[in-house]
Every structure is written in C-alpha cells, then in structure tokens.
Design a protein around this motif. Structure first.
Motif, PDB file in Angstrom:
ATOM      1  N   ALA A 118       0.243 -30.456  12.769  1.00  0.00           N
ATOM      2  CA  ALA A 118      -0.886 -31.294  12.356  1.00  0.00           C
ATOM      3  C   ALA A 118      -0.841 -31.540  10.851  1.00  0.00           C
ATOM      4  CB  ALA A 118      -2.201 -30.640  12.761  1.00  0.00           C
ATOM      5  N   GLU A 119      -0.456 -30.534  10.094  1.00  0.00           N
ATOM      6  CA  GLU A 119      -0.386 -30.665   8.640  1.00  0.00           C
ATOM      7  C   GLU A 119       0.667 -31.690   8.222  1.00  0.00           C
ATOM      8  OE1 GLU A 119      -0.286 -27.721  10.308  1.00  0.00           O
ATOM      9  OE2 GLU A 119      -2.286 -26.975   9.789  1.00  0.00           O
ATOM     10  N   ILE A 136       4.555 -42.544  13.220  1.00  0.00           N
ATOM     11  CA  ILE A 136       4.659 -41.177  12.714  1.00  0.00           C
ATOM     12  C   ILE A 136       4.851 -40.263  13.917  1.00  0.00           C
ATOM     13  CG2 ILE A 136       3.427 -39.296  11.554  1.00  0.00           C
ATOM     14  CD1 ILE A 136       1.946 -41.470   9.939  1.00  0.00           C
ATOM     15  N   SER A 137       5.830 -39.394  13.835  1.00  0.00           N
ATOM     16  CA  SER A 137       6.061 -38.459  14.929  1.00  0.00           C
ATOM     17  C   SER A 137       4.941 -37.430  14.976  1.00  0.00           C
ATOM     18  CB  SER A 137       7.394 -37.732  14.762  1.00  0.00           C
ATOM     19  OG  SER A 137       7.489 -36.707  15.737  1.00  0.00           O
ATOM     20  N   GLU A 161       2.021 -37.218   6.260  1.00  0.00           N
ATOM     21  CA  GLU A 161       2.689 -38.517   6.418  1.00  0.00           C
ATOM     22  C   GLU A 161       1.677 -39.652   6.507  1.00  0.00           C
ATOM     23  OE1 GLU A 161       6.089 -39.574   8.867  1.00  0.00           O
ATOM     24  OE2 GLU A 161       6.397 -37.424   9.204  1.00  0.00           O
ATOM     25  N   ALA A 162       0.633 -39.443   7.293  1.00  0.00           N
ATOM     26  CA  ALA A 162      -0.397 -40.476   7.445  1.00  0.00           C
ATOM     27  C   ALA A 162      -1.081 -40.744   6.108  1.00  0.00           C
ATOM     28  CB  ALA A 162      -1.413 -40.054   8.501  1.00  0.00           C
ATOM     29  N   GLU A 163      -1.372 -39.689   5.384  1.00  0.00           N
ATOM     30  CA  GLU A 163      -2.025 -39.831   4.080  1.00  0.00           C
ATOM     31  C   GLU A 163      -1.167 -40.668   3.124  1.00  0.00           C
ATOM     32  OE1 GLU A 163      -4.564 -36.867   1.282  1.00  0.00           O
ATOM     33  OE2 GLU A 163      -2.576 -36.143   1.876  1.00  0.00           O
TER      34      GLU A 163
END
Length: 133
Positions: free
Chosen positions: A117-118, A111-112, A123-125
């Motif tokens: 941060a949001e 993930i870039s 993306e991580a979520e």
C-alpha cells in the motif's frame, strides 16, 4: 450493490456534482475513487462537470483482489463481502473496465497494485503531484 451490481449513473452523478460544486472554490482538484465504473459515467461526468485530467488505474490480479476483499470481510460487517458477490463484482468490473481504459487511454496512468500500500501510494502521489505543481 448487495448483488454486485452498479449504482445507477444518475444517482452517482447527482452526488458527485453536488459535492464537487460545494468544494470547487477551495480545492486544487478532486480524486474520485472507483470512478467511472462505466464508460457512460465518464462521458456524463465530462459533459456535466468537467473533463478529467488523469485516470489512475491501480492494476492487480483477480486473485489478489479476491484475497484482499475476503480479508476485509473479516472486519467490515458488509453483507456484500462474500466470495459469491465478490466474484460477481469482479465480472462486472471486467465487463466495464476495458471500454473505460480504451476511452481514456491518453489519460490513463497504470500503477501496479501488487505492491505494498505504501508503494502504491507513493507512485500515485508522484503522478497526482504533476497535476497540482
């Protein structure tokens, strides 16, 4: 840590093992930030605790990392938040990161971290949701 070196693997493993075992019955899984820091740590984790399901790699430019850490230094009070130690930590990171990414290449999700941060969180979520869905 103050000199930019890594905490010994045995110490990290003991802490992780203790915490994970205390929460395993009530958890859907674990997200371990900044781990493994060395390929050996990942191997020992998988042997002693369990195989990993996914490795999230938040990728950013060195310049971005330095600027973010220097910004953190303004309020952190951490003695290791200075340019010299940050540069040592970055070198340690680079020396250890490539073998980790190679060892887990089938499980790595990049993930870039150049995004906000949001956006990184969103993306991580999404990626993590695939593990617990």
């Amino acid at each position: 840590m103050k000199e930019g070196a890594l905490v010994p693997t045995s110490v990290v493993m003991e802490l992780l093992n203790e915490k994970i075992k205390s929460k395993v019955a009530t958890s859907k899984g674990f997200l371990i930030d900044g781990y493994p820091r060395e390929k050996k740590q990942g191997e020992e984790f998988e042997t002693a605790i369990k195989p990993v399901d996914m490795v999230l790699y938040l990728e950013s430019k060195d310049e971005t990392m330095v600027q973010r850490l220097l910004k953190r230094a303004e309020t952190s009070g951490r003695s290791d938040d200075n340019l010299e130690t940050i540069q040592k930590r970055l070198q340690t990171f680079h020396d250890n990161n490539d073998p980790i990414i190679e060892a887990y290449k089938s499980k790595v999700v990049i993930i870039s971290a150049e995004q906000s941060a949001e956006e990184v969180f969103a993306e991580a979520e999404k990626k993590l949701d695939t593990l617990v869905a």
